[in-house]
Design a protein around this motif. Structure first.
Motif, PDB file in Angstrom:
ATOM      1  N   GLN A 167      46.473  23.721  -6.688  1.00 50.13           N
ATOM      2  CA  GLN A 167      45.837  23.111  -7.851  1.00 50.13           C
ATOM      3  C   GLN A 167      44.706  24.009  -8.334  1.00 50.13           C
ATOM      4  O   GLN A 167      44.193  24.839  -7.570  1.00 50.13           O
ATOM      5  CB  GLN A 167      45.319  21.731  -7.489  1.00 50.13           C
ATOM      6  N   PRO A 168      44.291  23.852  -9.586  1.00 52.08           N
ATOM      7  CA  PRO A 168      43.189  24.693 -10.092  1.00 52.08           C
ATOM      8  C   PRO A 168      41.945  24.657  -9.201  1.00 52.08           C
ATOM      9  O   PRO A 168      41.252  25.680  -9.079  1.00 52.08           O
ATOM     10  CB  PRO A 168      42.918  24.110 -11.475  1.00 52.08           C
ATOM     11  N   PRO A 204      49.934  25.734 -11.325  1.00 49.37           N
ATOM     12  CA  PRO A 204      49.724  24.497 -10.559  1.00 49.37           C
ATOM     13  C   PRO A 204      51.035  23.994  -9.967  1.00 49.37           C
ATOM     14  O   PRO A 204      52.073  24.004 -10.627  1.00 49.37           O
ATOM     15  CB  PRO A 204      49.160  23.534 -11.607  1.00 49.37           C
ATOM     16  N   GLY A 205      50.963  23.556  -8.707  1.00 48.85           N
ATOM     17  CA  GLY A 205      52.150  23.120  -7.998  1.00 48.85           C
ATOM     18  C   GLY A 205      52.857  24.221  -7.243  1.00 48.85           C
ATOM     19  O   GLY A 205      53.779  23.951  -6.468  1.00 48.85           O
ATOM     20  N   ASP A 243      51.631  23.321  -3.160  1.00 46.86           N
ATOM     21  CA  ASP A 243      51.099  22.396  -4.171  1.00 46.86           C
ATOM     22  C   ASP A 243      49.687  22.803  -4.603  1.00 46.86           C
ATOM     23  O   ASP A 243      48.757  21.993  -4.620  1.00 46.86           O
ATOM     24  CB  ASP A 243      51.098  20.972  -3.621  1.00 46.86           C
ATOM     25  N   ASP A 284      41.822  24.824  -6.160  1.00 47.63           N
ATOM     26  CA  ASP A 284      42.016  25.734  -5.031  1.00 47.63           C
ATOM     27  C   ASP A 284      41.697  27.186  -5.383  1.00 47.63           C
ATOM     28  O   ASP A 284      41.708  28.054  -4.497  1.00 47.63           O
ATOM     29  CB  ASP A 284      43.464  25.652  -4.531  1.00 47.63           C
ATOM     30  N   SER A 328      47.681  27.500 -15.402  1.00 50.50           N
ATOM     31  CA  SER A 328      48.890  27.493 -16.209  1.00 50.50           C
ATOM     32  C   SER A 328      48.746  28.423 -17.413  1.00 50.50           C
ATOM     33  O   SER A 328      49.678  28.583 -18.196  1.00 50.50           O
ATOM     34  CB  SER A 328      49.209  26.072 -16.677  1.00 50.50           C
ATOM     35  N   VAL A 331      44.694  29.659  -9.631  1.00 52.08           N
ATOM     36  CA  VAL A 331      45.720  28.672  -9.965  1.00 52.08           C
ATOM     37  C   VAL A 331      45.488  28.241 -11.409  1.00 52.08           C
ATOM     38  O   VAL A 331      44.484  27.608 -11.729  1.00 52.08           O
ATOM     39  CB  VAL A 331      45.670  27.468  -9.034  1.00 52.08           C
ATOM     40  N   ARG A 375      48.759  20.056   2.593  1.00 47.83           N
ATOM     41  CA  ARG A 375      49.222  21.068   1.635  1.00 47.83           C
ATOM     42  C   ARG A 375      49.177  22.476   2.216  1.00 47.83           C
ATOM     43  O   ARG A 375      50.006  23.319   1.884  1.00 47.83           O
ATOM     44  CB  ARG A 375      48.367  21.025   0.363  1.00 47.83           C
TER      45      ARG A 375
END
Length: 117
Positions: free
Chosen positions: A87-88, A14-15, A85, A90, A117, A115, A67
């Motif tokens: 994010q999950p 993420p990010g 940026d 996406d 972590s 996406v 984004r």
């Protein structure tokens, strides 16, 4: 024979950022409207972004505005999607779409973006 080949997908935190590419052949790229869509399992394919044949006009889904950036290189018959940026939400298979001057539509095979972590 029309071909659209996407690449650039993968796993990102993420990010993070990714840049997707779609290399095309078999039609007049400079005159085609090029778009990106995305799809998750069991869901419809959703519009993400478009670049119109003149190149100067673009359009984005609200979810990605600010984004994601779509761009095209007419000399290379290639369209890109810069995704920042991430994010999950996406996470999806991303598909390249071409609509040529005869309004015929073509699709690539997709590239997976995850996406997590």
């Amino acid at each position: 024979q029309v071909q659209l080949v996407e690449s650039g997908g993968g796993l990102v935190q993420p990010g993070g950022s990714l840049r997707l590419s779609c290399i095309t052949s078999g039609f007049t790229f400079s005159r085609a409207a090029m778009s990106w869509y995305r799809q998750t399992p069991g869901q419809e394919r959703d519009f993400v972004a478009s670049s119109f044949s003149a190149g100067a006009s673009t359009n984005y889904a609200d979810a990605v505005k600010g984004r994601f950036t779509i761009s095209r290189d007419n000399a290379k018959n290639t369209v890109y999607l810069q995704m920042n940026d991430l994010q999950p939400a996406d996470s999806a298979a991303y598909y390249c779409n071409a609509q040529d001057e005869s309004d015929l539509a073509y699709w690539g095979q997709g590239t997976q973006v995850t996406v997590s972590s």
